[in-house]
Design an enzyme around this catalytic site. Structure first.
Site, mmCIF file in Angstrom:
data_model
loop_
_atom_site.group_PDB
_atom_site.id
_atom_site.type_symbol
_atom_site.label_atom_id
_atom_site.label_comp_id
_atom_site.label_asym_id
_atom_site.label_seq_id
_atom_site.Cartn_x
_atom_site.Cartn_y
_atom_site.Cartn_z
ATOM 1 N N MET A 1 0.830 -1.201 0.000
ATOM 2 C CA MET A 1 0.000 0.000 0.000
ATOM 3 C C MET A 1 0.876 1.268 0.000
ATOM 4 O O MET A 1 0.517 2.283 0.612
ATOM 5 C CB MET A 1 -0.927 -0.012 1.217
ATOM 6 C CG MET A 1 -1.789 -1.250 1.330
ATOM 7 S SD MET A 1 -2.950 -1.436 -0.036
ATOM 8 C CE MET A 1 -4.175 -0.224 0.410
ATOM 9 N N CYS A 83 6.300 -7.075 0.092
ATOM 10 C CA CYS A 83 6.153 -6.195 -1.062
ATOM 11 C C CYS A 83 7.088 -6.619 -2.195
ATOM 12 O O CYS A 83 8.295 -6.781 -1.971
ATOM 13 C CB CYS A 83 6.454 -4.752 -0.664
ATOM 14 S SG CYS A 83 6.212 -3.571 -2.008
ATOM 15 N N GLY A 195 -4.734 -11.088 1.277
ATOM 16 C CA GLY A 195 -4.613 -11.356 -0.146
ATOM 17 C C GLY A 195 -5.930 -11.658 -0.827
ATOM 18 O O GLY A 195 -6.547 -12.685 -0.548
ATOM 19 N N GLY A 196 -6.394 -10.754 -1.697
ATOM 20 C CA GLY A 196 -7.566 -11.010 -2.516
ATOM 21 C C GLY A 196 -8.892 -11.021 -1.789
ATOM 22 O O GLY A 196 -9.896 -11.493 -2.327
#
Length: 313
Positions: A1, A83, A195-196
């Site tokens: 982010m 990341c 995640g997702g």
């Protein structure tokens, strides 16, 4: 982010949920030690509980920055080992450190000896050609042995070669069952899945198998979907706010920040998705995008934009 969850975004999200933990964007140790640490670390205490997410791999620098986090009042310091961006790889931090669990363990141990706030880790299930099950278990074993009790596990491999970070959002597939297995095998560790994840129903399902859920991209683009988090997860049944009530509270914050020298455009980009799915949402976004960057722009831009919204539907 990176460049997303700054202090203005976190203040805005706190107006939606009183209890959800908030995380800063990843901040490098170099930026804190050699740059304007006040800029990166400053936050409103109404944001709490809030964690500082660090990117780095030099043990002494990580210790120095953990102390800064504690001194500024953060509730947690989190080491980013997830990341996959190019600039992160060049700096020898982020997901590439999945290949060096002992180095992360050394960082955790030294940081925990230096501060009293929790030191946690956000990691992937593996990178590139690593075997997911072998690499994740080895990473968790080594780092937990150093004292880390909380792992935020992004359930997708990070591909550092051959895929862009954008492509890596969909490829390779997510492996939620592996994260569930890690929790079963390590009942004394706090395992948080990431995640997702895009809906609260998905969060509720994951919470049958793990201790927590981290939502990133969806929380940014569709923030109001978090409005029921406090009731669902934290058993806080107080009446929920409407989108317009949240906006009114944020406008008070924006007005104070403008008086303190902050430009409107730095605060409005975070709230473009507040009215997602509502009549007038497109006009809301367009008005802000066209007006917020202009010299002298103030809260009237937000009030004018809100006039396009019909929230009674």
């Amino acid at each position: 982010m990176l460049d997303w969850t700054d202090r203005h975004e976190r203040y805005f999200l706190r107006l939606i949920s009183k209890h959800a933990w908030l995380y800063t964007e990843m901040v490098t140790t170099g930026a804190l030690i050699h740059g304007d640490n006040e800029r990166y670390l400053k936050f409103d205490h109404q944001e709490q509980p809030v964690a500082l997410q660090l990117g780095g791999s030099d043990v002494q620098n990580m210790v120095t920055c953990a102390k800064m986090a504690e001194d500024f009042g953060y509730d947690e310091v989190n080491i980013n080992v997830g990341c996959p961006s190019d600039r992160v790889q060049k700096g020898a931090f982020g997901a590439c450190l999945m290949a060096e669990p002992q180095l992360i363990a050394d960082c955790v141990s030294a940081m925990q000896n230096a501060v009293s706030i929790p030191v946690t880790v956000k990691n992937r299930i593996g990178i590139d050609d690593q075997d997911e099950e072998t690499s994740l278990r080895h990473f968790i074993d080594v780092v937990s042995e150093a004292g880390c009790k909380t792992f935020i596990v992004h359930a997708r491999k990070a591909w550092l070669k051959g895929l862009s970070p954008k492509q890596n959002r969909d490829v390779p597939p997510l492996n939620y069952p592996l994260v569930y297995q890690i929790k079963q095998e390590n009942p004394d560790l706090e395992i948080i899945i990431n995640g997702g994840i895009t809906t609260l129903d998905e969060c509720k399902n994951h919470l049958q198998f793990v201790d927590g859920v981290m939502v990133g991209r969806e929380a940014y683009h569709n923030p109001f979907h978090l409005i029921d988090v406090d009731a669902m997860v934290y058993n806080d049944r107080r009446p929920t706010k409407t989108r317009l009530e949240i906006l009114d509270q944020y406008i008070e914050y924006v007005e104070a920040q403008i008086a303190d020298g902050v430009f409107l455009k730095h605060m409005t980009r975070h709230i473009l998705g507040l009215f997602q799915g509502q009549t007038g949402a497109k006009a809301w976004r367009r008005h802000i995008s066209e007006q917020a960057h202009k010299p002298g722009a103030g809260i009237e831009v937000l009030r004018e934009a809100a006039s396009y919204i019909n929230e009674s539907e």
